[in-house]
Write a protein that holds these residues in place. Structure first.
Motif, PDB file in Angstrom:
ATOM      1  N   ASP A 151       0.831  -1.212   0.000  1.00 44.97           N
ATOM      2  CA  ASP A 151       0.000   0.000   0.000  1.00 44.97           C
ATOM      3  C   ASP A 151       0.862   1.258   0.000  1.00 44.97           C
ATOM      4  O   ASP A 151       0.573   2.218  -0.708  1.00 44.97           O
ATOM      5  CB  ASP A 151      -0.938   0.014   1.207  1.00 44.97           C
ATOM      6  CG  ASP A 151      -2.084  -0.979   1.081  1.00 44.97           C
ATOM      7  OD1 ASP A 151      -2.274  -1.548  -0.018  1.00 44.97           O
ATOM      8  OD2 ASP A 151      -2.776  -1.198   2.096  1.00 44.97           O
ATOM      9  N   ALA A 152       1.934   1.266   0.772  1.00 50.24           N
ATOM     10  CA  ALA A 152       2.842   2.416   0.797  1.00 50.24           C
ATOM     11  C   ALA A 152       3.514   2.581  -0.563  1.00 50.24           C
ATOM     12  O   ALA A 152       3.645   3.709  -1.060  1.00 50.24           O
ATOM     13  CB  ALA A 152       3.886   2.254   1.893  1.00 50.24           C
ATOM     14  N   LEU A 153       3.916   1.469  -1.166  1.00 49.84           N
ATOM     15  CA  LEU A 153       4.530   1.511  -2.486  1.00 49.84           C
ATOM     16  C   LEU A 153       3.576   2.163  -3.493  1.00 49.84           C
ATOM     17  O   LEU A 153       3.983   3.039  -4.255  1.00 49.84           O
ATOM     18  CB  LEU A 153       4.904   0.095  -2.930  1.00 49.84           C
ATOM     19  CG  LEU A 153       5.619  -0.028  -4.256  1.00 49.84           C
ATOM     20  CD1 LEU A 153       6.828  -0.939  -4.103  1.00 49.84           C
ATOM     21  CD2 LEU A 153       4.707  -0.590  -5.312  1.00 49.84           C
ATOM     22  N   ASN A 154       2.307   1.759  -3.454  1.00 52.97           N
ATOM     23  CA  ASN A 154       1.318   2.318  -4.379  1.00 52.97           C
ATOM     24  C   ASN A 154       1.083   3.806  -4.119  1.00 52.97           C
ATOM     25  O   ASN A 154       0.931   4.586  -5.059  1.00 52.97           O
ATOM     26  CB  ASN A 154       0.002   1.548  -4.294  1.00 52.97           C
ATOM     27  CG  ASN A 154       0.141   0.124  -4.814  1.00 52.97           C
ATOM     28  OD1 ASN A 154       1.014  -0.166  -5.629  1.00 52.97           O
ATOM     29  ND2 ASN A 154      -0.693  -0.766  -4.322  1.00 52.97           N
ATOM     30  N   LYS A 155       1.081   4.203  -2.857  1.00 54.61           N
ATOM     31  CA  LYS A 155       0.850   5.617  -2.530  1.00 54.61           C
ATOM     32  C   LYS A 155       2.039   6.494  -2.900  1.00 54.61           C
ATOM     33  O   LYS A 155       1.876   7.673  -3.219  1.00 54.61           O
ATOM     34  CB  LYS A 155       0.519   5.780  -1.044  1.00 54.61           C
ATOM     35  CG  LYS A 155      -0.858   5.286  -0.701  1.00 54.61           C
ATOM     36  CD  LYS A 155      -1.189   5.518   0.749  1.00 54.61           C
ATOM     37  CE  LYS A 155      -2.598   4.992   1.015  1.00 54.61           C
ATOM     38  NZ  LYS A 155      -3.079   5.321   2.332  1.00 54.61           N
ATOM     39  N   LEU A 156       3.242   5.943  -2.839  1.00 57.36           N
ATOM     40  CA  LEU A 156       4.443   6.716  -3.148  1.00 57.36           C
ATOM     41  C   LEU A 156       4.767   6.754  -4.648  1.00 57.36           C
ATOM     42  O   LEU A 156       5.622   7.527  -5.067  1.00 57.36           O
ATOM     43  CB  LEU A 156       5.651   6.149  -2.387  1.00 57.36           C
ATOM     44  CG  LEU A 156       5.601   6.299  -0.875  1.00 57.36           C
ATOM     45  CD1 LEU A 156       6.739   5.515  -0.227  1.00 57.36           C
ATOM     46  CD2 LEU A 156       5.674   7.764  -0.488  1.00 57.36           C
ATOM     47  N   THR A 157       4.083   5.921  -5.423  1.00 59.71           N
ATOM     48  CA  THR A 157       4.326   5.897  -6.862  1.00 59.71           C
ATOM     49  C   THR A 157       3.729   7.137  -7.501  1.00 59.71           C
ATOM     50  O   THR A 157       2.566   7.469  -7.284  1.00 59.71           O
ATOM     51  CB  THR A 157       3.727   4.624  -7.490  1.00 59.71           C
ATOM     52  OG1 THR A 157       4.331   3.486  -6.882  1.00 59.71           O
ATOM     53  CG2 THR A 157       3.944   4.586  -8.985  1.00 59.71           C
ATOM     54  N   ASN A 158       4.551   7.806  -8.302  1.00 60.47           N
ATOM     55  CA  ASN A 158       4.115   9.035  -8.970  1.00 60.47           C
ATOM     56  C   ASN A 158       4.615   8.986 -10.412  1.00 60.47           C
ATOM     57  O   ASN A 158       5.816   8.921 -10.649  1.00 60.47           O
ATOM     58  CB  ASN A 158       4.671  10.262  -8.241  1.00 60.47           C
ATOM     59  CG  ASN A 158       4.100  11.552  -8.779  1.00 60.47           C
ATOM     60  OD1 ASN A 158       3.171  11.548  -9.574  1.00 60.47           O
ATOM     61  ND2 ASN A 158       4.667  12.657  -8.342  1.00 60.47           N
ATOM     62  N   ALA A 159       3.691   9.026 -11.364  1.00 60.93           N
ATOM     63  CA  ALA A 159       4.017   8.995 -12.802  1.00 60.93           C
ATOM     64  C   ALA A 159       4.868   7.777 -13.160  1.00 60.93           C
ATOM     65  O   ALA A 159       5.813   7.870 -13.940  1.00 60.93           O
ATOM     66  CB  ALA A 159       4.709  10.290 -13.205  1.00 60.93           C
ATOM     67  N   GLY A 160       4.543   6.635 -12.590  1.00 62.08           N
ATOM     68  CA  GLY A 160       5.243   5.399 -12.910  1.00 62.08           C
ATOM     69  C   GLY A 160       6.619   5.273 -12.285  1.00 62.08           C
ATOM     70  O   GLY A 160       7.362   4.351 -12.608  1.00 62.08           O
TER      71      GLY A 160
ATOM     72  N   LEU B 194       9.029   5.584  -8.515  1.00 68.47           N
ATOM     73  CA  LEU B 194       8.974   5.527  -7.064  1.00 68.47           C
ATOM     74  C   LEU B 194      10.305   6.009  -6.515  1.00 68.47           C
ATOM     75  O   LEU B 194      11.360   5.497  -6.897  1.00 68.47           O
ATOM     76  CB  LEU B 194       8.716   4.089  -6.598  1.00 68.47           C
ATOM     77  CG  LEU B 194       8.905   3.812  -5.117  1.00 68.47           C
ATOM     78  CD1 LEU B 194       7.800   4.454  -4.301  1.00 68.47           C
ATOM     79  CD2 LEU B 194       8.951   2.324  -4.856  1.00 68.47           C
ATOM     80  N   LYS B 195      10.267   6.994  -5.645  1.00 73.85           N
ATOM     81  CA  LYS B 195      11.478   7.437  -4.942  1.00 73.85           C
ATOM     82  C   LYS B 195      11.430   6.839  -3.549  1.00 73.85           C
ATOM     83  O   LYS B 195      10.464   7.002  -2.823  1.00 73.85           O
ATOM     84  CB  LYS B 195      11.554   8.962  -4.849  1.00 73.85           C
ATOM     85  CG  LYS B 195      12.852   9.428  -4.208  1.00 73.85           C
ATOM     86  CD  LYS B 195      12.784  10.871  -3.794  1.00 73.85           C
ATOM     87  CE  LYS B 195      13.974  11.267  -2.959  1.00 73.85           C
ATOM     88  NZ  LYS B 195      14.126  10.547  -1.716  1.00 73.85           N
ATOM     89  N   CYS B 196      12.478   6.123  -3.196  1.00 75.48           N
ATOM     90  CA  CYS B 196      12.541   5.510  -1.874  1.00 75.48           C
ATOM     91  C   CYS B 196      12.434   6.596  -0.809  1.00 75.48           C
ATOM     92  O   CYS B 196      13.107   7.619  -0.901  1.00 75.48           O
ATOM     93  CB  CYS B 196      13.850   4.746  -1.715  1.00 75.48           C
ATOM     94  SG  CYS B 196      14.050   4.029  -0.064  1.00 75.48           S
ATOM     95  N   PRO B 197      11.602   6.381   0.208  1.00 74.83           N
ATOM     96  CA  PRO B 197      11.462   7.390   1.260  1.00 74.83           C
ATOM     97  C   PRO B 197      12.676   7.483   2.189  1.00 74.83           C
ATOM     98  O   PRO B 197      12.776   8.407   2.987  1.00 74.83           O
ATOM     99  CB  PRO B 197      10.217   6.934   2.022  1.00 74.83           C
ATOM    100  CG  PRO B 197      10.108   5.480   1.738  1.00 74.83           C
ATOM    101  CD  PRO B 197      10.687   5.266   0.377  1.00 74.83           C
ATOM    102  N   TYR B 198      13.614   6.546   2.083  1.00 69.20           N
ATOM    103  CA  TYR B 198      14.764   6.522   2.978  1.00 69.20           C
ATOM    104  C   TYR B 198      16.087   6.874   2.310  1.00 69.20           C
ATOM    105  O   TYR B 198      17.041   7.213   2.981  1.00 69.20           O
ATOM    106  CB  TYR B 198      14.883   5.160   3.656  1.00 69.20           C
ATOM    107  CG  TYR B 198      13.745   4.934   4.609  1.00 69.20           C
ATOM    108  CD1 TYR B 198      13.721   5.584   5.825  1.00 69.20           C
ATOM    109  CD2 TYR B 198      12.686   4.125   4.271  1.00 69.20           C
ATOM    110  CE1 TYR B 198      12.663   5.412   6.701  1.00 69.20           C
ATOM    111  CE2 TYR B 198      11.625   3.950   5.144  1.00 69.20           C
ATOM    112  CZ  TYR B 198      11.624   4.595   6.351  1.00 69.20           C
ATOM    113  OH  TYR B 198      10.580   4.438   7.203  1.00 69.20           O
TER     114      TYR B 198
END
Length: 101
Positions: A71-80, A82-86
């Motif tokens: 779910d976090a992966l899907n929420k952090l995905t933007n325009a195909g 994903l930037k790691c939050p860490y």
């Protein structure tokens, strides 16, 4: 289950006057086998959403090695992407792999 073993080791330490053997309060001087009935499954909570993962929302390992929930992966995905939050690594969300504990 562990109490008889602990009482025995305490008695041995006292008899041999080896009080320096057990100096740390958070560790035991011996390993105690509690048997399979005392084994527990690991629980992973997503550090982003602070929710426990499940079969429908499994932990996902990013290519940088950090682990977040699906779910976090899907929420952090933007325009195909994903930037790691860490860390600063940018990656494709489809490169994330489901992990099993």
């Amino acid at each position: 289950m562990a109490l008889p073993v602990l009482m025995n080791i305490k008695q041995v330490i006292e008899q041999r006057q080896c009080s320096g053997v057990w100096t740390h309060k958070d560790e035991l001087p011996i390993e105690i086998d509690l048997g399979k009935k005392c084994w527990y499954h690991s629980v992973f909570a997503c550090p982003i959403l602070r929710q426990q993962t499940s079969e429908s929302n499994p932990p996902m390992k990013l290519i940088c090695g950090h682990v977040i929930s699906r779910d976090a992966l899907n929420k952090l995905t933007n325009a195909g992407k994903l930037k790691c939050p860490y860390c600063p690594m940018e990656q494709n969300p489809s490169d994330a792999k489901q992990i099993f504990f």
